[in-house]
Design an enzyme around this catalytic site. Structure first.
Site, PDB file in Angstrom:
ATOM      1  N   CYS C 132       0.842  -1.194   0.000  1.00 23.41           N
ATOM      2  CA  CYS C 132       0.000   0.000   0.000  1.00 23.41           C
ATOM      3  C   CYS C 132       0.887   1.257   0.000  1.00 23.41           C
ATOM      4  O   CYS C 132       2.048   1.200  -0.467  1.00 23.41           O
ATOM      5  CB  CYS C 132      -0.959  -0.005   1.183  1.00 23.41           C
ATOM      6  SG  CYS C 132      -2.355   1.155   0.966  1.00 23.41           S
ATOM      7  N   ASP C 201      -3.255   1.430  10.384  1.00 16.76           N
ATOM      8  CA  ASP C 201      -4.421   2.291  10.548  1.00 16.76           C
ATOM      9  C   ASP C 201      -4.877   2.354  11.989  1.00 16.76           C
ATOM     10  O   ASP C 201      -5.400   3.373  12.439  1.00 16.76           O
ATOM     11  CB  ASP C 201      -5.564   1.816   9.642  1.00 16.76           C
ATOM     12  CG  ASP C 201      -5.429   2.415   8.267  1.00 16.76           C
ATOM     13  OD1 ASP C 201      -4.647   1.860   7.475  1.00 16.76           O
ATOM     14  OD2 ASP C 201      -6.044   3.468   8.023  1.00 16.76           O
TER      15      ASP C 201
END
Lengths: 320, 320, 320, 320, 320, 320
Positions: C132, C201
């Site tokens: 990512c 996250d």
């Protein structure tokens, strides 16, 4: 600027006349105490500034040592804390004396306490494997034996310098039966033992242990055979730098420890590598035995940096 | 009753004048061939009986050898098969000659073929670790190098007898770069290599490999690091006895290989253990490289007992 | 009741005009500071009550955010502590200003510090895989490169939204060589790299890391190949709710990110699932890199809840 | 020298007009049969020599194919065996016809039989994950469904070429519920399924399976979650070369399958790697499902080389 | 010297009239409170000395209990802290009252809070396995059910005393579906469940959990199947002695629980072993659920010894 | 059509008057032999057809038995082979007699041979754990003891039917010391033993072993502790159906074996599950001990289907 005795300690450490992880740390702390005693002024900032300079001088004598800065961190961080809460020079001096004495006392008793706490985990009839020659690991074994527990030991010879033979000597003096094996026989005999105890040269931020080459191999074999693997080490073996990303450097020693120079010179396509240590990951270590109790290796850094370092800053007390 | 030459082979093997796993097996097979050539009768039963006696004599010279009985099994089982299908002495003699010659030829080419098949699995740029000094493992490495593949080698010194130094010598002669390390540094360097190749002294019914002490430790370290672990061995290293529950005995060697007698004598609580081999379980071995192809260790016994033993009987051909 | 600016921040966060985990948290903290400055009374209880209401309003704008409540916890818990020790409104105000400024400053420097501490763990010659597009993970990589370390990167394309292409862009701008691969090639290439660095996250009470879908798969592959797996994340990614049993909800995104609507509509037996994140268990994470140091994932919660939450209570500071 | 039809098959395979692993193998075997029928002489050696030349021509059309040489090995080895036992040309011709017909028939039924045997291992209520688009894996799933078992499927989209969408299409036509996910969500959903079934492009000597990139990652995730991982493949996918040390080459495909050329060209520090396959080690595979039964991957090579290759020789039948 | 009520509590605990880990601890704390209230002097040292004697008397009633000393440590350590900072007897008395009340209140709410925090980790549709009959584990399950989550339970019968049947009774009363199985069927059914919740009798310094025999086997099976394994326990189950090397002793119970005496007496070569507990290592435990939050087992000791023990000393508060 | 004795065997097996895996198989083979003896015709096809019908009748008596069809496969496949090579009825009859006698003889000696081969793997001083009451496992233990090896045994009680007590009885009669434990104490005591030996009810195509519930749990615990796990079983326990995808059905027994009906009836939310067996995967089994030698579980199917089934066909001999 500093008392003569201070300079002689600095020199003693630099020239390795003062040796041994514990002794170096204690001498450095005593030297700092000496400096403090000789400061005769009331200016808080100057007092701190002089201490910092002295600490820095001491740290610079052995840039890769682990115990030396830990001793200084222990004392200086406590002094800085009282400084920040507005203490007078007099008060800071007494904080310094108290924390220096605490550190020295605790350090002197460390091996004995490790022996006591570790021996609690040895059961009658245990057969223990050890690697190299570690004072703290031997303290555990000898303590258990002196408590009347019937134990036996397997000791590796520990190439290239055969420190296993010193271990044999120490155990024989105590009357403890010991079987010596070559290092590569670790896995062959691991099923004959039910505990492994080794020492540590340094401990990193994630609980990994740096110790004599072969230690991580023994940990791997113990893990495969479900034999508990215990590391006995003084708290000042912890390396707080690693909390801020520094890697511990593995020393590479003279190749002539491994094979005679004359033999090596015969072969032009030959290199000899002789690292002194390797790194054992925390998941292979069941428990760390220290002078302040036993711990999972992963939580050890939390405990120890309360002792030696401030929590949220990478700045060393002598750098602030 | 047997030709003189037969007795001199028996003596040669017994007194270890004839040495080396392959050579012993070939000499025994040649001796059996000689016996067969000298039998001058037409009685099928007697012919078989004489062969059996001769084979038994040969087997008895070295009760713990592995290659010797395998050579005799190879030949004698084929003769017995033709006997059972009613062959004449003449026919059996020719079966014996053919199978003896096949065994000898295959045995002589084994190291070369192993080198060829194994080299196919070495890629350009590979860095290979090896332990001790194995002719078949070195055949793989040297072959790959001679094919023009750019490879490097890590060799352990292999305590207590430093056979790693012979490996260094062989590789240097070929011009292959080699790094020598102490045995306990295996795990430290395993991440620097991408293949491990070792030899075998014997292979058991479940595919486990008996080899120089430390081999199983290297296999463990390779397995942990996901480095392919390959064993190069002639098929006659297989031990069919283990199919019927016999355990392979691990030889224990003189303790003076590990430490000098004078030093040992100083310590009354000291024992030295010096096993020559250890056992590597099949799950740590990626592939066996033999002169008849590469195999998973677990299926190897199936292949090999087709060669050396009958399928459903524990009886040796010389016992039937 | 509150200054206009406060309401505009509330609206800005709710309507997602104010975006990014760090920025949201800082704006909320600034808004709370503003509220405090505008309170003109001496009643300690009222002061606290107004702050709590304001904090609650801010928290309610984004009920699933992690950084936002952490910023408010950081500030409010410190104010409440001084309240409990009997401080005056004036004193509480100054505690609020100091802790708000600390939080904002630390948050602003977080990425930079993470880059610094993480880069310490990158060695010259390292090849690093990332997944990512994480600002903190890239900070580690770019920092190491700028320190002169010769490194290369493997970046996954990161389906369904191809954030890997942004990573490629960032690294190219720096001049760092990058190889892009499809996500499913992670295991194929994991043996070519020696470090993995990803972002986070959210982080849960047991040290588990919530990050872009595929992260746990990469962690699994790295673990199998013994490649160190490092997570770079700001401390405010920690989710203290999880300490009291709350589970982190994994967001499921629009299926049209995965396949075009027209194609999907053709199949009546077809469902598309598109979770944005997955959970990586702590045992696959070697180290967390944060702006206050590096940690084992399992001890991280202990450290962080000292920063953001009170120790023995599940009550949020705005609920008390 | 050979019938025209033979040359047109050779050309058809070379130009990829004849495609599909099974079809290529069958056409090649038919072509060999044709050649045999057209040989009109009684010289045994010449007959064999012509067949070998024809086989070699066929093999050379696609040097990396796996099924093509297996078909020819199947037939030619059987003919050579009869040659060695002294058969006449007439007899060899009939052996050739019989073995060619057997191979073709078995090959044509393979997918169906795999479906049947594999479906036996699917239980009512099973949820199955699959990767890419494999005819044999789908045969297992569809067969189980047609037997009335209530099953559901998770299909990965399979980057870069989205073959998962073809799988979706096939399953929808049957009325089987299917959930499509991105490849990197494999681990997220693996706990929702209780079986994994995939196909194989080739199978190596140790039972390792070469299949679409990502297969080994799915195997790893299934292994971690203890979900049985099954590979459905025709026996002719086995690669006997690997028995003698040859490594299977992993094809690297055009980088434009991964990202558009225009985007790639913008970045000078960017490389794209696009391997089509990866290798799943046998320890992650529970069972191979083939048209001749189900097997542990490690024993499969033993079974199959009885079918396709001679046991103790690396020589191909067309090389002897 | 002490009030009568104090002696009756001492007797009650010694004679096991006062039972249950929580109740014992609360009664002991109340008794200490009573002693304090009855002390009528201003000498700080005497006050402390009387408290210590009282505490020691209480501890001596049940030398192997875990909760009892923890309650006393909680209260006495806080009093000693105020003593060390120079508090008056009056002030120490009020510290004692406050900490005693806190402990009692927290202990009384513990099961309820554990139920609440644990239930947060149970999801709708979960199937949960439990072993033996643990009040705190059942609190988690029942709480989740009462929150409206649709759950089912597998309960082992728990030989030799069939405590699983009490679990069945409790769950039935709530209306929760439960399936009872023999203990050895744990692995057979582990794939049918997606959570495991058990209780704890004691928790050691490394996070290992001592619980009913069979718990570690269930943990092993859950770990193999990747089913989350949760332990629900009050904080006072922690055993601080283990921090200083003491091993937790596993109680061995009467053999007649396992088989009838008459049957046992028939066999002279028979021994029956009946340990009541076993030890589950921390790596098999995903999370500890306590009344002060959920934790990794390895960090739990750090948290708890802040509650119950001083940090750097093995001396008990009643020994100082 | 068949002799009366044949029908009485059919009835005996159906009504379970003839019991025990070995006995059933032998009686069925004897019955087939009887049928053959009574056939008085020269038509080869008719002879085969009658045999097939008889075999089918026998197989149908116990559709889930494993040993019964294996006995018939052993004999009938050999007869069919001679049929296919053109044998006369007379010749087929003699093949039948010979193979029937072989099967019966081998079956009768199986337990003894297993005992002999298995005992070879037991060493002096071994402590062995066993589960349930297996004749073949006990044969290994008793044999080792009678050979003069000093061994001890741990036996689980084996709920719900306490077959461990029968094991205790058998071992006591031999004078072998045995310690009985509850099933859930397996992991607690696994470190006290160095071998595990159990029996098998059936063995599947991938080498998985079906045996008494709890066996797979013991295998898991042995695997974790690196204790060799050995399965002793006659070859006729192999289930060739599984080669073609059939799953072995696990029998579920009466719930009243687990708890008294009266107690169960009290709870309306209670179900009791009582599976008699579980499945141990081959990777937890070190070796299979059979009457034809010891094997890796993964290769066992290859060996055994040579004995009992044809290689490339799922058709049973009585179905062809």
């Amino acid at each position: 600027m500093y008392p003569d005795k201070f300079y002689s300690v600095v020199e003693g450490i630099r020239t390795m006349k003062i040796r041994g992880a514990g002794r170096i740390a204690r001498e450095a702390v005593k030297a700092l105490k000496l400096v403090s005693e000789n400061i005769d002024l009331e200016d808080r900032d100057k007092y701190i500034s002089i201490l910092r300079d002295a600490a820095k001088k001491l740290v610079d004598t052995r840039p890769t040592a682990v115990s030396l800065p830990n001793g200084l961190r222990y004392v200086l961080n406590r002094v800085l804390q009282s400084y920040e809460s507005g203490a007078s020079v007099e008060e800071m001096k007494s904080v310094l004396v108290e924390s220096a004495d605490n550190f020295i006392k605790s350090s002197l008793q460390a091996i004995k306490k490790i022996g006591k706490y570790g021996a609690g985990r040895i059961e009658d009839g245990d057969i223990i494997m050890t690697h190299c020659n570690s004072q703290s690991a031997l303290s555990v074994i000898v303590n258990a034996y002196r408590m009347g527990k019937n134990i036996r030991v397997y000791a590796t010879e520990t190439r290239p310098r055969f420190q296993g033979r010193i271990t044999v000597k120490v155990l024989n003096k105590e009357g403890i039966d010991v079987t010596m094996i070559v290092d590569s026989a670790m896995r062959y005999f691991i099923n004959k033992v039910n505990k492994v105890v080794v020492g540590a040269d340094a401990i990193a931020a994630n609980g990994a242990v740096v110790n004599k080459i072969g230690t991580s191999l023994l940990a791997l074999a113990a893990n495969e055979a479900r034999v508990p693997f215990m590391v006995a080490a003084e708290t000042y073996k912890f390396s707080p730098d690693t909390l801020f990303g520094k890697l511990i450097i593995i020393e590479e020693r003279d190749y002539r420890e491994v094979a005679p120079e004359s033999w090596v010179n015969k072969y032009k396509h030959l290199t000899i590598r002789n690292p002194a240590f390797d790194v054992t990951p925390p998941e292979y270590i069941d428990i760390l035995i220290t002078e302040i109790g036993v711990f999972s290796p992963s939580v050890f850094p939390l405990v120890v940096r309360e002792m030696f370092g401030s929590f949220y800053s990478e700045l060393e007390p002598w750098e602030k």
